[in-house]
Motif scaffolding. Structure first.
Motif, PDB file in Angstrom:
ATOM      1  N   GLY A   2      54.566 123.514  -5.736  1.00 42.61           N
ATOM      2  CA  GLY A   2      54.379 123.658  -6.676  1.00 42.61           C
ATOM      3  C   GLY A   2      53.578 122.063  -6.891  1.00 42.61           C
ATOM      4  N   THR A   3      53.013 121.666  -8.062  1.00 43.59           N
ATOM      5  CA  THR A   3      52.271 120.279  -8.438  1.00 43.59           C
ATOM      6  C   THR A   3      53.404 119.618  -9.317  1.00 43.59           C
ATOM      7  OG1 THR A   3      50.319 121.104  -7.692  1.00 43.59           O
ATOM      8  CG2 THR A   3      50.076 119.497  -9.109  1.00 43.59           C
ATOM      9  N   PHE A   4      53.752 118.125  -9.391  1.00 43.90           N
ATOM     10  CA  PHE A   4      54.740 117.934 -10.268  1.00 43.90           C
ATOM     11  C   PHE A   4      54.102 116.825 -10.657  1.00 43.90           C
ATOM     12  CE2 PHE A   4      56.706 121.143  -8.083  1.00 43.90           C
ATOM     13  CZ  PHE A   4      57.261 121.740  -9.592  1.00 43.90           C
ATOM     14  N   ILE A   5      54.856 116.005 -11.534  1.00 43.55           N
ATOM     15  CA  ILE A   5      53.858 114.852 -12.482  1.00 43.55           C
ATOM     16  C   ILE A   5      55.680 113.989 -12.097  1.00 43.55           C
ATOM     17  CG2 ILE A   5      53.938 113.502 -14.068  1.00 43.55           C
ATOM     18  CD1 ILE A   5      52.233 115.659 -15.221  1.00 43.55           C
ATOM     19  N   GLY A  24      49.641 116.225  -3.272  1.00 40.28           N
ATOM     20  CA  GLY A  24      49.332 117.071  -4.198  1.00 40.28           C
ATOM     21  C   GLY A  24      49.601 116.605  -5.653  1.00 40.28           C
ATOM     22  N   CYS A  25      50.683 115.528  -5.914  1.00 45.12           N
ATOM     23  CA  CYS A  25      51.220 115.434  -7.393  1.00 45.12           C
ATOM     24  C   CYS A  25      51.008 115.027  -8.428  1.00 45.12           C
ATOM     25  CB  CYS A  25      52.783 115.141  -6.919  1.00 45.12           C
ATOM     26  SG  CYS A  25      53.750 116.605  -6.547  1.00 45.12           S
ATOM     27  N   ILE A  26      51.051 114.458  -9.242  1.00 42.26           N
ATOM     28  CA  ILE A  26      50.099 113.457  -9.943  1.00 42.26           C
ATOM     29  C   ILE A  26      50.997 112.028 -10.165  1.00 42.26           C
ATOM     30  CG2 ILE A  26      49.199 112.263 -12.055  1.00 42.26           C
ATOM     31  CD1 ILE A  26      48.436 115.959 -12.024  1.00 42.26           C
ATOM     32  N   GLY A  27      51.066 111.033  -8.944  1.00 40.65           N
ATOM     33  CA  GLY A  27      52.240 110.063  -9.621  1.00 40.65           C
ATOM     34  C   GLY A  27      51.695 109.185 -10.256  1.00 40.65           C
ATOM     35  N   LEU A  28      52.636 108.326 -11.176  1.00 41.74           N
ATOM     36  CA  LEU A  28      52.408 107.346 -11.949  1.00 41.74           C
ATOM     37  C   LEU A  28      53.298 106.035 -11.731  1.00 41.74           C
ATOM     38  CD1 LEU A  28      53.383 109.952 -15.264  1.00 41.74           C
ATOM     39  CD2 LEU A  28      50.881 109.013 -14.339  1.00 41.74           C
ATOM     40  N   LYS A  29      52.276 105.072 -11.959  1.00 41.45           N
ATOM     41  CA  LYS A  29      52.734 103.777 -12.165  1.00 41.45           C
ATOM     42  C   LYS A  29      54.696 103.681 -12.536  1.00 41.45           C
ATOM     43  CE  LYS A  29      49.254 101.178 -13.348  1.00 41.45           C
ATOM     44  NZ  LYS A  29      48.118 100.397 -13.792  1.00 41.45           N
ATOM     45  N   ASP A  30      55.537 103.027 -11.778  1.00 42.31           N
ATOM     46  CA  ASP A  30      56.818 103.177 -12.111  1.00 42.31           C
ATOM     47  C   ASP A  30      57.192 102.086 -11.474  1.00 42.31           C
ATOM     48  OD1 ASP A  30      58.972 104.056 -13.489  1.00 42.31           O
ATOM     49  OD2 ASP A  30      58.758 105.962 -12.562  1.00 42.31           O
TER      50      ASP A  30
END
Length: 87
Positions: A2-5, A24-30
């Motif tokens: 899968g593709t995840f955030i 393939g995932c969407i990474g958000l600054k954290d």
């Protein structure tokens, strides 16, 4: 599968929205451990619900199929809980 955030604390701030650094995932600054309201990851998770549609603008990738991975669209909560308890 899968593709995840998800939050990403290990990437330099300069790469987000500019470089393909994922598999393939969407990474958000954290922040490590999450929960820092000044970071995009914490904001996203406080403002979204399972099942929200996500549109990635300016991407040349194709639209992801709704059954791409185990997520809120293709597994009931009871099934997910049963599977999680087995691990």
């Amino acid at each position: 599968s899968g593709t995840f955030i998800h939050g990403n604390y290990w990437g330099a701030d300069s790469v987000f929205g500019r470089s393909n650094i994922s598999h393939g995932c969407i990474g958000l600054k954290d922040a490590q451990g999450g929960g820092d309201p000044a970071r995009d990851g914490a904001w996203f998770y406080s403002q979204s619900l399972i099942g929200d549609v996500v549109i990635v603008k300016n991407s040349k990738d194709r639209t992801i199929a709704p059954d791409n991975g185990l997520n809120g669209w293709n597994m009931s909560w009871a099934d997910w809980q049963a599977g999680s308890a087995a691990h």
